[in-house]
Write an enzyme that holds these catalytic residues in place. Structure first.
Site, PDB file in Angstrom:
ATOM      1  N   GLY A   1       1.917   5.478  -7.110  1.00  0.00           N
ATOM      2  CA  GLY A   1       1.579   5.542  -5.569  1.00  0.00           C
ATOM      3  C   GLY A   1       0.259   4.587  -5.460  1.00  0.00           C
ATOM      4  N   SER A   2      -0.582   5.071  -4.889  1.00  0.00           N
ATOM      5  CA  SER A   2      -1.935   4.256  -4.245  1.00  0.00           C
ATOM      6  C   SER A   2      -3.006   3.712  -5.563  1.00  0.00           C
ATOM      7  CB  SER A   2      -2.825   5.259  -3.188  1.00  0.00           C
ATOM      8  OG  SER A   2      -1.858   5.439  -2.163  1.00  0.00           O
TER       9      SER A   2
END
Length: 573
Positions: free
Chosen positions: A290-291
């Protein structure tokens, strides 16, 4: 019988006698000696596993079993008092040292067989006193049971041994050859038959002393390891997560200070532990980051000269790319964000816009440079390389999902290594967890170190350090990662989680990775929480764990706070 026949017969006997005396004498003597020799093993003691301060994490609790050959004890004579002989005399000498009734020992020594157990769990120093008495027919075996004094602390890293004493998991397996050592032996020459066996004074005797296993010293800090484990045990319980991992690394030299998993296991009770808990998820389990991976995309765009920290973007809440619509985590009006603001807000659409000038091949190259798609080299069994498919296999939409950390998979250790590289001014130091080993003759042998790699330019790395401080500011998604008295830099991550149990994406991975002090980075901490059900976001669930572990690490290593206040880039324009 004729004289000629007698001559032939005596000739044959004479020839045989010559063969025996002159030709086969050495071989026959060797065979006879072999029949008289008795040999006993002297097992080597498995080496210890120690933390960076020398605290014992794994050891072998050695005791001695005193045994006897009753047929030899039957002819024992006390050299100090020849009137005392046999099992009673031997028992009288043994009883005070073994703290066992002499009558009980006499019974054991009076059996008809060739082997009897006299006493178990005898301390090695007591056996040395017994051995000095040279009681005929009294022997010993060494018993080594593996013990983990710290229990669950560091269990996933240390591993455990099998019933035969050999390593089955973790560093016990990876360094089994060094830990095991080489067994020795002792032999002596005996005389007599049946119950009249006795050691021949001055007869053939020899021994090969065992070479005990090497001690392995780790880079782990036992106290920090315990605190890290407590922190993730709490978050698993409070969030209802399946499991969690946390890693602390020295940003400058890549040494692993803590590597914890929850739920864990007690290596002293492996048989009572479910198999799925016995691994080391920090290096074995892969997930879509993810981020937290957005830092690689931003670094690649900056290195390509496409953007700078203050480059302005008009960021919508959704964007069309690769035949698909991509959304931000929440609906919003068009935002006037700088590149720093995109990172601080963790905007998916903004990250896609920042990456527009990069090809799939360029992105793949940068993810590979940061260690994705390959094992870290830390030397732990079962380490996964994660998943970084070749760029030519990316679909049109995957080209854009990878820029915000979906469509690729990593381990928690790989995630930590990315931020170590940024914190260390762009130099990637492959993580290591073994400092070295001490051999049986007390020689220190440092562990081999992998070469460092200059992944990023110093200029880009320093700018990223400053940009990541904004993530932990009041305006960023990682405010809960703040540590009192220190400047902190880092990145939140909330990724959809692929789970085989549902055959697709169900649940989330909440993560936070960062470093401190931000002005002079020393420690990197990575937190990954799998499938939390109460608080799915990295900023709310993983960031507080980061703060707890980082606070403990800074205190444990006595790291001074930043001398200068932060100078943050503007987040909006």
């Amino acid at each position: 019988m004729t004289g000629l026949a007698l001559v032939v017969i005596f000739g044959l006997y004479g020839a045989k006698l010559v063969q025996i005396q002159a030709i086969d004498a050495d071989a026959l003597a060797a065979d006879a000696l072999a029949e008289r020799l008795v040999e006993y093993d002297s097992p080597a003691v498995r080496g210890d596993i120690l933390d960076r301060e020398g605290d014992v994490l794994a050891t072998t609790a050695t005791s001695v079993t005193v045994t006897a050959d009753p047929s030899m004890v039957a002819t024992f004579v006390d050299r100090d008092d020849p009137r005392r002989a046999g099992p009673r005399a031997a028992a009288a000498l043994l009883a005070p040292l073994l703290n066992v009734d002499a009558a009980t020992i006499t019974t054991a020594l009076s059996g008809e067989g060739r082997f009897a157990v006299v006493a178990k769990d005898v301390a090695p120093d007591v056996w040395r006193e017994i051995d000095a008495m040279q009681i005929q027919g009294i022997f010993h075996t060494s018993d080594g049971e593996r013990d983990y004094p710290a229990g669950r602390v560091g269990a996933g890293v240390i591993g455990f041994v099998g019933s035969d004493g050999g390593g089955l998991a973790g560093l016990e397996l990876a360094h089994d050859a060094e830990l095991t050592g080489v067994d020795g032996w002792t032999s002596y020459e005996r005389s007599g038959e049946n119950r009249n066996f006795r050691e021949i004074p001055g007869g053939a005797a020899d021994e090969q002393a065992p070479v005990h296993g090497d001690d392995i010293t780790l880079t782990l800090d036992r106290d920090l390891q315990w605190q890290a484990e407590q922190a993730i045990l709490r978050v698993v319980a409070n969030s209802g997560a399946q499991n969690a991992s946390v890693i602390a690394i020295d940003a400058v030299d890549g040494t692993v200070l803590a590597m914890a998993n929850a739920p864990g296991f007690d290596p002293n009770d492996v048989d009572g532990t479910p198999a799925e808990r016995l691994g080391n998820r920090a290096v074995n389990e892969v997930f879509e980051p993810g981020s937290t991976s957005k830092v690689i995309t931003v670094a690649a765009a900056m290195e390509a000269g496409l953007v700078v920290p203050t480059t302005p973007f008009s960021v919508p809440d959704s964007i069309q790319r690769g035949g698909q619509t991509f959304n931000d985590s929440h609906s919003h009006a068009v935002l006037s964000l700088t590149l720093s603001g995109i990172l601080a807000e963790s905007s998916n659409t903004g990250t896609i816009m920042a990456s527009d000038g990069l090809s799939a091949a360029q992105l793949h190259d940068w993810f590979g440079r940061f260690g994705y798609g390959r094992v870290s080299g830390v030397g732990l069994p079962g380490e996964s390389a994660g998943l970084l498919p070749p760029a030519e296999q990316w679909s049109a939409s995957q080209r854009y999902t990878v820029v915000f950390g979906q469509g690729i998979s990593v381990t928690a250790l790989q995630m930590a290594s990315v931020f170590q590289t940024i914190a260390n001014d762009g130099v990637r130091i492959p993580p290591r967890i073994v400092a070295g080993r001490t051999t049986a003759d007390a020689t220190w042998v440092p562990a081999a170190t992998a070469p460092a790699e200059q992944v990023l330019s110093v200029d880009t790395a320093v700018k990223l350090q400053r940009m990541l401080e904004s993530v932990v500011s009041e305006d960023g998604t990682g405010a809960a990662a703040a540590v009192e008295g220190y400047r902190v830099a880092g990145k939140t991550g909330t990724a959809e989680r692929y789970d085989e149990r549902c055959g697709g994406y169900c649940g989330y991975t909440a993560s936070f990775v960062g470093f401190a002090p931000a002005g002079n980075p020393r420690i990197v901490v990575a937190v990954a929480i799998q499938d939390p059900v109460r608080g799915i976001y990295g900023g709310t669930t993983a960031a507080p764990v980061f703060a707890d572990v980082m606070t403990a690490a800074l205190a444990e290593l006595r790291v001074p706070a930043d001398a200068e206040p932060a100078e943050l880039y503007p987040l909006t324009w």
